[in-house]
Write a protein that holds these residues in place. Structure first.
Motif, mmCIF file in Angstrom:
data_model
loop_
_atom_site.group_PDB
_atom_site.id
_atom_site.type_symbol
_atom_site.label_atom_id
_atom_site.label_comp_id
_atom_site.label_asym_id
_atom_site.label_seq_id
_atom_site.Cartn_x
_atom_site.Cartn_y
_atom_site.Cartn_z
ATOM 1 N N PRO A 184 29.960 -4.658 8.907
ATOM 2 C CA PRO A 184 31.371 -4.959 8.673
ATOM 3 C C PRO A 184 32.238 -3.722 8.849
ATOM 4 O O PRO A 184 31.796 -2.601 8.590
ATOM 5 N N VAL A 225 35.270 -8.678 3.191
ATOM 6 C CA VAL A 225 34.058 -8.902 3.985
ATOM 7 C C VAL A 225 33.512 -10.295 3.698
ATOM 8 O O VAL A 225 33.112 -11.027 4.613
ATOM 9 N N LEU A 264 28.082 -10.846 10.313
ATOM 10 C CA LEU A 264 28.242 -11.594 9.067
ATOM 11 C C LEU A 264 27.819 -13.047 9.208
ATOM 12 O O LEU A 264 27.658 -13.750 8.206
#
Length: 237
Positions: A155, A164, A218
């Motif tokens: 991130p 995040v 992610l």
């Protein structure tokens, strides 16, 4: 007092299609075609000269394709407010994904209904998603599957832990309502976080937050359980 109409540029190498699109758009009191281009190179010039709100961009054009034209338009400081809406024949066209990476805000099938076209222009101008988040994440997942890389994605450093987390949920295709429910926070708070993400990541809209989530590792490149198949839908909320 009547607000100024949304200013549109049409970029397509088919004169008949441009003419038809112009007639549909100009029939609306809140929309106006301010320029036309028959290829990507002309599209960049016309956009620079007219500074439109929205560019309807075909992908496959002579001299300069719509992907590179989109990239050039989105990099022009004077066109920071201009959004590009890509016209495509297929909803999982690889060219469409590359156009999104180049800065396009969304895509629409060429055989969409006129009412869908008009709605897409208005929503693109307002920065709203054009289709259900599942459609976008399905597209991104389809073209971002990668093998092992030398550098492990991570991130962005400028994001807080909560941001995040938010970015990951956006990347999974969750709507603002779903994110609020999952994190037990208000819609207003979700929107505030989204605004911070857009600013910190220099992203034009939610489309590019989804791509950023994949780039940051992610979200894994596989379809979310809520993904649906079929045509683009202008029903995301």
């Amino acid at each position: 007092m009547t607000s100024a109409p949304v200013r549109v540029v049409l970029a397509d190498d088919q004169p008949l299609l441009r003419h038809s699109l112009a007639m549909i758009i100009n029939a609306e009191p809140d929309l106006a075609v301010v320029g036309e281009a028959h290829d990507g190179l002309e599209a960049t010039t016309v956009a620079s000269d007219t500074t439109p709100d929205v560019v309807l961009m075909d992908v496959r054009m002579p001299r300069l394709d719509g992907i590179e034209a989109t990239r050039r338009i989105c990099r022009m400081p004077k066109l920071a407010h201009t959004r590009v809406l890509v016209l495509s024949m297929f909803d999982l066209d690889e060219y469409v994904f590359h156009a999104l990476r180049a800065g396009a805000s969304g895509f629409l099938l060429k055989d969409s209904k006129p009412t869908d076209l008009l709605a897409a222009i208005r929503r693109t101008h307002n920065g709203e998603p054009l289709f259900a988040p599942s459609i976008l994440t399905r597209l991104v997942a389809h073209y971002t599957a990668r093998g092992p890389t030398a550098v492990e994605p991570s991130p962005p450093d400028q994001l807080t832990t909560r941001e995040v987390e938010m970015l990951g949920l956006i990347g999974q295709g969750l709507s603002n309502d779903e994110i609020a429910h999952q994190l037990t926070i208000s819609i207003k708070t979700v929107k505030t976080h989204v605004s911070h993400l857009l600013r910190k990541l220099d992203a034009r809209d939610r489309t590019h937050l989804v791509i950023a989530a994949y780039d940051a590792g992610l979200v894994s490149a596989r379809p979310h359980p809520s993904h649906i198949s079929g045509r683009n839908r202008l029903d995301e909320r």
